[in-house]
Design an enzyme around this catalytic site. Structure first.
Site, PDB file in Angstrom:
ATOM      1  N   CYS A   7       6.362   6.487  -8.456  1.00 40.41           N
ATOM      2  CA  CYS A   7       5.213   6.103  -7.631  1.00 40.41           C
ATOM      3  C   CYS A   7       5.586   6.353  -6.174  1.00 40.41           C
ATOM      4  O   CYS A   7       6.506   7.139  -5.907  1.00 40.41           O
ATOM      5  CB  CYS A   7       4.779   4.663  -7.900  1.00 40.41           C
ATOM      6  SG  CYS A   7       6.005   3.409  -7.473  1.00 40.41           S
ATOM      7  N   ARG A  13       4.452  -0.172  -8.928  1.00 38.13           N
ATOM      8  CA  ARG A  13       3.988   0.403 -10.196  1.00 38.13           C
ATOM      9  C   ARG A  13       5.106   0.972 -11.051  1.00 38.13           C
ATOM     10  O   ARG A  13       5.218   0.634 -12.244  1.00 38.13           O
ATOM     11  CB  ARG A  13       2.951   1.509  -9.918  1.00 38.13           C
ATOM     12  CG  ARG A  13       1.655   1.005  -9.329  1.00 38.13           C
ATOM     13  CD  ARG A  13       0.830   2.140  -8.746  1.00 38.13           C
ATOM     14  NE  ARG A  13       1.448   2.713  -7.552  1.00 38.13           N
ATOM     15  CZ  ARG A  13       0.993   3.750  -6.878  1.00 38.13           C
ATOM     16  NH1 ARG A  13      -0.094   4.376  -7.301  1.00 38.13           N
ATOM     17  NH2 ARG A  13       1.597   4.179  -5.797  1.00 38.13           N
ATOM     18  N   ASP A 117      -2.791   1.522  -6.727  1.00 34.57           N
ATOM     19  CA  ASP A 117      -1.665   0.932  -5.996  1.00 34.57           C
ATOM     20  C   ASP A 117      -2.000  -0.526  -5.668  1.00 34.57           C
ATOM     21  O   ASP A 117      -2.960  -0.788  -4.927  1.00 34.57           O
ATOM     22  CB  ASP A 117      -1.454   1.741  -4.714  1.00 34.57           C
ATOM     23  CG  ASP A 117      -0.222   1.296  -3.957  1.00 34.57           C
ATOM     24  OD1 ASP A 117       0.335   0.226  -4.290  1.00 34.57           O
ATOM     25  OD2 ASP A 117       0.176   2.013  -3.035  1.00 34.57           O
TER      26      ASP A 117
HETATM   27  P1  4NP Z   1       4.217   1.448  -5.264  1.00 30.95           P
HETATM   28  O1  4NP Z   1       3.446   0.590  -4.131  1.00 30.95           O
HETATM   29  O2  4NP Z   1       4.058   2.905  -4.848  1.00 30.95           O
HETATM   30  O3  4NP Z   1       3.477   1.128  -6.504  1.00 30.95           O
HETATM   31  O4  4NP Z   1       5.649   0.977  -5.231  1.00 30.95           O
HETATM   32  C1  4NP Z   1       3.728   0.680  -2.770  1.00 30.95           C
HETATM   33  C2  4NP Z   1       4.806   0.025  -2.250  1.00 30.95           C
HETATM   34  C3  4NP Z   1       5.076   0.091  -0.908  1.00 30.95           C
HETATM   35  C4  4NP Z   1       4.261   0.831  -0.084  1.00 30.95           C
HETATM   36  C5  4NP Z   1       3.180   1.512  -0.608  1.00 30.95           C
HETATM   37  C6  4NP Z   1       2.920   1.442  -1.950  1.00 30.95           C
HETATM   38  N1  4NP Z   1       4.523   0.887   1.298  1.00 30.95           N
HETATM   39  O5  4NP Z   1       3.714   1.454   2.047  1.00 30.95           O
HETATM   40  O6  4NP Z   1       5.555   0.356   1.766  1.00 30.95           O
END
Ligand code: 4NP
Length: 155
Positions: A7, A13, A117
């Protein structure tokens, strides 16, 4: 068989998909190794988001020992399947492919869509868990009976 979940941050995720698929595979006695990575580097070395740890725990899966890493081209050589949570991840992962064969290892985790997300929406962690768990059950069913049919080339 080795499977990498990808991800953006590798804290919401993909740690869920990593933990849940490994849990289901272990329960079935399948010799699968599941990992996860993020296309971004902000959270490298960090444990999963506390909300992902909590929702997984609610359903009996411990993801607290995972640590975030950034996706890199060496992962193409280490993993048979690279499953990405959304189309932005797909573009970023494919951009690191060095051979056409690398590209054949990559596919969307959900065959017909994206895993939303949940980072900015606490209420999404349970629905995301349900999506992830349902797809992981399917993957175990499909890939434990016919691994070859799971490879799909992305043009
Ligand atoms: P992930 O969610 O891609 O599902 O781990 C996110 C976690 C952190 C961030 C964006 C999406 N961020 O901008 O820090």
């Amino acid at each position: 068989m080795k499977i990498l979940m990808v991800c953006l941050g590798n804290i919401c995720r993909s740690p869920l998909a990593h933990g849940v698929l490994q849990h289901f595979a272990n329960r079935k006695g399948l010799a699968w190794t599941v990992g996860s990575a993020g296309t971004g580097n902000w959270h490298v070395g960090a444990p999963p988001d506390h909300r992902s740890i909590a929702i997984a725990k609610e359903y009996g899966v411990d993801i607290s020992e995972q640590r975030a890493q950034q996706f890199d081209s060496h992962h193409f050589d280490e993993y048979d399947h690279i499953l990405v949570m959304d189309r932005e991840n797909l573009r970023n992962v494919l951009a690191k492919a060095k051979t056409p064969e690398h590209r054949t290892r990559v596919q969307l985790f959900l065959p017909d869509g994206e895993v939303p997300d949940p980072y900015f929406d606490d209420g999404l962690f349970d629905p995301v868990y349900q999506l992830v768990a349902t797809r992981c059950e399917e993957l175990v069913r499909e890939w434990s009976k016919n691994k070859q049919s799971s490879r799909r080339k992305i043009e």
